[in-house]
Design a protein around this motif. Sequence first.
Motif, PDB file in Angstrom:
ATOM      1  N   ASP A 125      17.350  -5.308  25.706  1.00  7.47           N
ATOM      2  CA  ASP A 125      16.846  -4.935  27.018  1.00  7.47           C
ATOM      3  C   ASP A 125      16.181  -3.556  27.079  1.00  7.47           C
ATOM      4  O   ASP A 125      16.551  -2.713  27.902  1.00  7.47           O
ATOM      5  CB  ASP A 125      17.994  -5.012  28.033  1.00  7.47           C
ATOM      6  N   GLY A 137      14.849  -2.847  30.617  1.00  6.54           N
ATOM      7  CA  GLY A 137      15.806  -2.909  31.714  1.00  6.54           C
ATOM      8  C   GLY A 137      15.673  -4.117  32.613  1.00  6.54           C
ATOM      9  O   GLY A 137      16.379  -4.239  33.614  1.00  6.54           O
ATOM     10  N   GLY A 151      18.808  -7.012  32.915  1.00 11.80           N
ATOM     11  CA  GLY A 151      20.036  -6.766  33.649  1.00 11.80           C
ATOM     12  C   GLY A 151      21.183  -6.212  32.822  1.00 11.80           C
ATOM     13  O   GLY A 151      22.297  -6.071  33.323  1.00 11.80           O
ATOM     14  N   PHE A 152      20.925  -5.883  31.557  1.00 15.82           N
ATOM     15  CA  PHE A 152      21.957  -5.282  30.712  1.00 15.82           C
ATOM     16  C   PHE A 152      22.255  -3.892  31.254  1.00 15.82           C
ATOM     17  O   PHE A 152      21.341  -3.099  31.490  1.00 15.82           O
ATOM     18  CB  PHE A 152      21.463  -5.230  29.261  1.00 15.82           C
ATOM     19  N   GLU A 153      23.541  -3.587  31.484  1.00 20.20           N
ATOM     20  CA  GLU A 153      23.925  -2.322  32.125  1.00 20.20           C
ATOM     21  C   GLU A 153      23.414  -1.088  31.392  1.00 20.20           C
ATOM     22  O   GLU A 153      23.237  -0.032  31.987  1.00 20.20           O
ATOM     23  CB  GLU A 153      25.438  -2.237  32.300  1.00 20.20           C
ATOM     24  N   ARG A 154      23.177  -1.186  30.100  1.00 26.39           N
ATOM     25  CA  ARG A 154      22.678  -0.040  29.338  1.00 26.39           C
ATOM     26  C   ARG A 154      21.206  -0.204  28.959  1.00 26.39           C
ATOM     27  O   ARG A 154      20.695   0.503  28.103  1.00 26.39           O
ATOM     28  CB  ARG A 154      23.527   0.161  28.093  1.00 26.39           C
TER      29      ARG A 154
END
Length: 196
Positions: free
Chosen positions: A18, A21, A24-27
């Motif tokens: 990702d 961004g 939707g990956f938090e990092r």
Amino acid sequence: MGRIVISSNVTLDGVVQDPDGEEGFERGGWFHRFVTGKDLEAWVARETAEVLGAEALLLGARSSEWFASRMLGADVRVSPEWADRVRSLPKYVVSSTLEDPRWSNATILEGDVAKEVSELKRTVDGDILVYGSYRLVRVLLEQRLADELRLMIFPVVVGSGRRIFDETGDQQPLHLVDMRKVGDGLMFCAYELVGG
């Protein structure tokens, strides 16, 4: 004879997941948070030179859809020269489920991946770039079908996430063929895969 060239953006701790961004990956989202100005200009120049020297793209189904959704629209965020070349290159999409790729110049490779890619290497003369496609990349590495690995290393550690070398089976020796600073903060490394 074709050469399979895996080209990847990667964090210092090896994460490829990702970068923009949008998954939707938090990092996720590390690409644009840490690359701006001169670094972004240098990255675009290197990516453009790379794709101009390629003869084809090899993609997994999800990466093909991801690129098509961005390349076939009017708003392209990278250099127009890079985008035009990506659009014009022949694309080979590895998938057992995709029936109609969005690209006009795409061929679906079904069945045994190793057999299909080996045949592709025999029929395409020059570099066959692999962008994204991390499940496919793992197969290419495991089956020793990749010839070169090009990593653009970003100056950030994200701590967790999918890595390019997750779940590898065997050790595989690499031979460094290029290493240089790109812009002010990026590092480019290219490795030949020994026995690829």
